[in-house]
Scaffold this active site. Structure first.
Site, PDB file in Angstrom:
ATOM      1  N   SER A 182     -11.767  50.097  54.103  1.00 47.21           N
ATOM      2  CA  SER A 182     -12.359  50.299  52.783  1.00 47.21           C
ATOM      3  C   SER A 182     -11.518  49.762  51.640  1.00 47.21           C
ATOM      4  O   SER A 182     -12.023  49.576  50.543  1.00 47.21           O
ATOM      5  CB  SER A 182     -12.634  51.784  52.567  1.00 47.21           C
ATOM      6  OG  SER A 182     -11.436  52.515  52.693  1.00 47.21           O
ATOM      7  N   HIS A 210     -18.016  52.678  56.441  1.00 48.27           N
ATOM      8  CA  HIS A 210     -18.384  51.700  55.400  1.00 48.27           C
ATOM      9  C   HIS A 210     -19.276  50.579  55.929  1.00 48.27           C
ATOM     10  O   HIS A 210     -19.628  49.673  55.179  1.00 48.27           O
ATOM     11  CB  HIS A 210     -17.122  51.102  54.762  1.00 48.27           C
ATOM     12  CG  HIS A 210     -16.500  52.000  53.738  1.00 48.27           C
ATOM     13  ND1 HIS A 210     -16.898  52.028  52.417  1.00 48.27           N
ATOM     14  CD2 HIS A 210     -15.526  52.936  53.854  1.00 48.27           C
ATOM     15  CE1 HIS A 210     -16.181  52.918  51.756  1.00 48.27           C
ATOM     16  NE2 HIS A 210     -15.344  53.491  52.603  1.00 48.27           N
ATOM     17  N   LYS A 241     -22.262  57.606  52.590  1.00 49.52           N
ATOM     18  CA  LYS A 241     -22.036  56.377  51.828  1.00 49.52           C
ATOM     19  C   LYS A 241     -23.368  55.661  51.622  1.00 49.52           C
ATOM     20  O   LYS A 241     -24.114  56.048  50.746  1.00 49.52           O
ATOM     21  CB  LYS A 241     -20.962  55.552  52.520  1.00 49.52           C
ATOM     22  CG  LYS A 241     -19.604  56.273  52.336  1.00 49.52           C
ATOM     23  CD  LYS A 241     -18.438  55.675  53.033  1.00 49.52           C
ATOM     24  CE  LYS A 241     -17.175  56.426  52.612  1.00 49.52           C
ATOM     25  NZ  LYS A 241     -16.255  56.694  53.700  1.00 49.52           N
TER      26      LYS A 241
END
Ligand SMILES: *Cc1c(COP(=O)(O)O)cnc(C)c1O
Length: 393
Positions: A182, A210, A241
């Site tokens: 990330s 992610h 996310k």
């Protein structure tokens, strides 16, 4: 009491002196391309809400409708009375979406790592872990009591050397890596990792927090991105996310999922996902299955922002994903840069040591499908203004 508690204020004072004390901003409205802070609007380049689903009307409506039918709380852990038919439906939909045999959900991605790693390994076992892995992986490794062997970040020669060194180890071996890292936006070298794991008889787990909703066809994740279906033993993910909601995922074989249901402590001893979380996640999957547009928009926004900032002379690193690091160098400069951006109406955080190596402090820009071209142009303008004023470009 006052004396024994003083260590906390001492530590907080130290953090403030050394510029390590985090200033936590409060949002006064929904998560979106623009957010309200202190009564003012800011361009939001901070959130992991990649597809803009956190405030999507279709997602919100599903949550409201399901609350009418099921209430809000699960009332128990999954293994007692907390498994509702919507939990099962979500898990079936996730397995299908990801092309896995089965899936199990957890309260968060953090809880998913705490579930998997100590369930699969214990004393006498070995865990091979990328040096840039997420904190939840590091903590889960510690909880497992297995021995953790760190290999240099994405360094396949170092990984091979370490696997080789321990090839005769008598006990289980697990290799775990972030899918997308990330801080730099680079992608784990999963095909090579899987190849080596096969060679050395190691279980492979990837934490695709992610990459979920970002990589692969229509956001189906890193395993889909590399076409490695059936070759990665444990695919961990999050719905906090790109899904815009909350919740952890583990996808893999039905034996793995059955095992985790019976063994994982975050499944046994912490209550199930709430009704609105489950409902909103179901709606997010519907939208992703219906159309690849949000994922396409996310990538084109990421490509645009990176190209524009690079053309203006910024160092945007080697990201392979929409994550856009703007590498500045010294921690204090990166913090000042972020503060000046804020004064110019742009919310983008500085990331400093120990999260990233010393000398590579950065402001990380997170784009989403919710951003318009105009939003991003405004963001670039602010970066250029501050960059010029501070002598960064
Ligand atoms: C964000 C993140 C998590 C934590 O996910 P939550 O659902 O927010 O708990 C875990 N692993 C990685 C790699 C992450 O980036």
């Amino acid at each position: 009491m006052a004396v024994s508690m003083a260590f906390m204020s001492d530590e907080l004072d130290r953090m403030k002196r050394e510029g390590l004390y985090g200033n936590i901003r409060t949002l006064e409205g929904p998560q979106g391309a623009v957010v309200k802070i202190g009564g003012k609007d800011y361009l939001n380049l901070c959130s992991n809400n990649y597809l803009g689903f956190a405030n999507d009307p279709r997602v919100c409506k599903r949550a409201k409708d399901m609350i009418d039918k099921y209430g809000v709380g699960p009332g128990a852990v999954r293994t007692i009375a907390g498994t509702m038919d919507i939990h099962v439906e979500l898990e079936n939909r996730l397995a299908k979406f990801k092309g896995a045999e089965a899936a199990i959900t957890f309260q968060s991605g953090f809880c998913a790592n705490l579930a998997v790693i100590p369930a699969l390994t214990g004393e006498g076992d070995l865990i091979f872990s990328d040096s840039m892995n997420h904190a939840s992986i590091i903590d889960a490794c510690r909880l497992s009591k297995a021995k953790t062997i760190r290999y240099e970040h994405s360094d396949m020669d170092d990984l091979r050397a370490k696997l080789s060194e321990h090839k005769d180890h008598n006990g289980k071996k697990l290799l775990i890596t972030d899918g997308v890292f990330s801080m730099d936006g680079d992608i784990a070298r999963l095909p090579e990792i899987v190849g080596m794991a096969e060679e050395f008889g190691v279980i492979v787990a990837v934490d695709d927090a992610h990459g979920e909703g970002v990589l692969g066809r229509g956001g189906r994740g890193i395993v889909d991105h590399f076409g490695l279906h059936g070759k990665v033993d444990v695919e961990i993910g999050t719905m906090s996310k790109a899904f815009g909601v909350m919740g952890g995922i583990v996808a893999g074989s039905s034996v793995l999922v059955d095992f985790l249901r019976q063994k994982a402590r975050t499944n046994l001893f912490s209550s199930a996902l709430t009704v609105p979380d489950v409902a909103a996640n179901l709606a997010a999957i519907d939208i992703m299955e219906e159309s690849g547009e949000p994922v396409k928009k996310l990538w084109s926004n990421g490509d645009f922002l990176k190209a524009e900032l690079k053309a203006e002379g910024f160092d945007v690193g080697n990201s392979e994903t929409p994550i856009t690091p703007v590498i500045i160098g010294e921690a204090q400069t990166a913090k000042d840069f972020s503060a000046r951006l804020f004064e110019n109406g742009v919310f983008a955080t500085a990331i400093v040591f120990p999260t990233v190596p010393r000398g590579t402090a950065r402001v990380r820009a997170m784009v989403s499908a919710a951003h318009s071209r105009e939003d991003l142009e405004r963001g670039v303008e602010a970066f250029v203004k501050v960059g010029g004023e501070m002598g960064v470009i």
